[in-house]
Design a protein around this motif. Structure first.
Motif: not given
Length: 467
Positions: A177-182, A175, A285, A281, A184-185
Motif C-alpha cells: 500500500l505504501q509503495h503503490l502511493k509512490a 508495504s 512491487t 519500483s 504515480p510520482d
C-alpha cells in the motif's frame, strides 16, 4: 452413627443391589464409621490406599497431579465406593483425594479383605465390578488427557507456524500500500523524459524479462552480499541515488552490472536515473506480491496438512490410501518442534508401495506419538537426526521411525507399551502414547516392536497391505 446404617440403605447403592443382606451386614459389622471435615486430605499420590469405603454423606474430590498443578478427575458423593478394592494391583494411590464437604464414611479395614474374599463371594464380586468400572473410567480420563496434551503440542506448534506467514502477509500488504502511493510520482518522472517508442519498448522489455524470469537466483548470504557490493560500486560510480534499494531489487531478479552497462547505452545520462528508479519500483512491487503469494501459500499448505491429518473431509472407516501422505502431514504438523530442536529429517520412502486399507485418522495418531516421542528423545541434542523408512515386507508395509537419541534403558524396554508407564517428566506424558500406538496397530492386524541401543532407537510398525 453406625447404628443408623442399614443393609437396606446399602442395597440402595446400585453396585450393591444384588448383594445378599447378610453379606452387607457383615460389611457393616466389620467396618468403621469415620468423619473427616472439609479441607482435609484423605490420601495423596503415593500413599497406601485405605480399605474399601462407602461415603455416607459429604463429598470427596479426586485430582491428578500434572506438574505443579492438580487437575480434577472426579467427585465422589453420598453412596460412592472408594478405597482399595479386592484383587487390585493399585495398592498405592495414583491420585489425590481431598474432602470438599464434611464427609462421613464406612470403611472396611484392609486386614478384613482376605476374609471377605474367602467368605463373602457376592460382596467381593460387587467390589471387583466397582474396580473394573474405576479402571475403565481412569483409562478413559487418561486417554482424553493424552489426546488433549498431544493436541496442545500440535496447536502450539501450528499457531507458531501460521503466525509467521500470516504476519508476512500483513507486513507485505502494508508495504505494498505504501509503495503503490509512490508509483504515480515515479511514473510522472518517466513520462516527463519524453521517451521515444524504441526507448519505451526497450524499458518495457527489460522489466517484463526480469518479471517473467522463472529461475530466480538462489544465493547464499555471501554470494548475495558480493553481488550487491558490485552493484553498489557501479551505482555510486554513476552517481545514482537510492543505490542500496536499487541494488537489492536487481539482485532479487538476477540483474547485475552487465545488464546495467547495456541499459546505460540505451538511454541518455539525464534519463538514466529516472529509468532505473522506474525499474526498481516495478521490481519492488513484484517482490512484495511474490512474498505475499509465498506466505499465503504456506498458510494454505498448513491448512491442507491439518485437513489431511484430521482426515476431516472423509469418512472415518477404512479406505485405501498412500501411507506416506499421513506421515508427511504429521511432519508438517510437527514442523515447529522439528525446526526448534534443529533436527535433521531424512525420508527414505519407497515410492512403489501400494496403498493400504486403513483408518487413516487413527494411523495419524500412531505417527504423531512415535514422531513426537522420537523428537522428545533427542531434546537438547545438537545433532538430532530423525529417519523415517518405508518398505514392503512380503504382504506387509513396514514403517521404521529411528532417532539417534540416548536410547531406551534395558530395564524399562519391556514396559514401554504398558498403559500409564512413562519415562517422561511429570506433566509431559501420561504413559498412554505407546499404548495407543499398540492398540491401533493391533486393530489393523499389525505389530509394533522396538530395537534400541545408545545412539539408535527404531520403532518398527508392520501392517498388512489389504485386510
Amino acid at each position: 452413627m453406625k447404628d443408623n446404617i442399614t443393609t437396606t440403605w446399602l442395597r440402595a447403592i446400585d453396585s450393591f443391589k444384588d448383594v445378599p443382606l447378610d453379606q452387607l451386614q457383615w460389611f457393616i459389622d466389620r467396618g468403621t464409621v469415620l468423619d473427616l471435615p472439609s479441607g482435609n486430605n484423605l490420601f495423596s499420590k503415593g500413599d497406601q490406599m485405605p480399605g474399601p469405603f462407602v461415603i455416607l454423606s459429604g463429598k470427596l474430590m479426586l485430582s491428578v497431579p500434572r506438574g505443579q498443578e492438580l487437575h480434577e478427575a472426579g467427585i465422589f458423593e453420598t453412596g460412592a465406593i472408594g478405597g482399595y478394592l479386592p484383587f487390585s494391583r493399585g495398592k498405592f494411590a495414583g491420585v489425590v483425594a481431598d474432602v470438599v464437604e464434611d464427609m462421613t464414611y464406612l470403611q472396611l479395614p484392609l486386614g478384613e479383605i482376605d476374609e471377605m474374599i474367602r467368605t463373602q463371594f457376592d460382596l467381593t464380586q460387587a467390589l471387583v465390578h466397582v474396580m473394573a468400572n474405576r479402571i475403565r473410567e481412569a483409562t478413559a480420563f487418561e486417554q482424553q488427557n493424552e489426546k488433549m496434551m498431544a493436541l496442545g503440542k500440535l496447536s502450539a506448534g501450528l499457531a507458531h507456524e501460521l503466525n509467521n506467514p500470516a504476519a508476512a502477509v500483513v507486513r507485505g500488504s502494508v508495504s505494498l500500500l505504501q509503495h503503490l502511493k509512490a508509483v504515480p510520482d515515479v511514473f510522472r518522472q518517466v513520462m516527463s523524459l519524453g521517451l521515444d517508442r524504441t526507448e519505451a519498448d526497450h524499458l518495457t522489455d527489460i522489466i517484463l524479462n526480469a518479471l517473467l524470469r522463472t529461475a530466480k537466483p538462489e544465493l547464499s548470504m555471501m554470494e548475495r552480499s558480493s553481488l550487491e557490493d558490485d552493484l553498489l560500486d557501479w551505482l555510486d560510480d554513476n552517481n545514482i541515488a537510492e543505490a542500496a534499494e536499487i541494488a537489492e531489487s536487481l539482485v532479487d531478479f538476477g540483474l547485475g552490472t552487465e545488464e546495467l552497462d547495456k541499459l546505460k547505452k540505451e538511454f541518455s545520462a539525464t534519463a538514466f536515473p529516472a529509468v532505473l528508479n522506474f525499474i526498481k519500483s516495478n521490481l519492488i512491487t513484484e517482490k512484495i506480491v511474490m512474498d505475499i503469494h509465498e506466505a499465503s501459500g504456506r498458510i494454505s499448505d498448513l491448512v491442507g496438512a491439518v485437513k489431511s491429518f484430521t482426515h476431516m473431509d472423509q469418512g472415518h472407516g477404512k479406505q485405501f490410501a498412500d501411507i506416506h501422505n499421513g506421515i508427511r502431514s504429521t511432519l508438517k504438523m510437527l514442523q515447529f518442534k522439528i525446526r526448534n530442536a534443529n533436527v535433521q529429517v531424512v525420508e527414505n520412502f519407497d515410492s512403489t508401495l501400494p496403498e493400504i486399507n486403513a483408518m487413516i485418522g487413527e494411523l495419524n495418531q500412531v505417527w504423531t506419538n512415535l514422531l513426537d516421542n522420537a523428537l522428545d528423545a533427542m531434546e537438547g541434542q545438537k545433532n538430532g537426526k530423525l529417519v523415517i523408512t518405508t518398505l514392503r515386507n512380503k504382504e506387509c508395509v513396514r514403517v521404521t521411525i529411528s532417532d539417534n537419541g540416548p536410547g531406551i534403558p534395558e530395564d524399562v524396554k519391556s514396559r514401554i507399551f504398558d498403559p500409564f508407564f512413562t519415562t517422561k517428566q511429570i506433566g509431559k506424558g501420561t504413559g498412554l502414547g505407546l499404548d495407543v500406538v499398540m492398540r491401533i496397530i493391533k486393530q489393523h492386524k499389525g505389530a509394533v516392536k522396538v530395537q534400541s541401543r545408545p545412539g539408535q532407537t527404531d520403532f518398527i510398525v508392520e501392517m498388512p497391505i489389504g485386510h
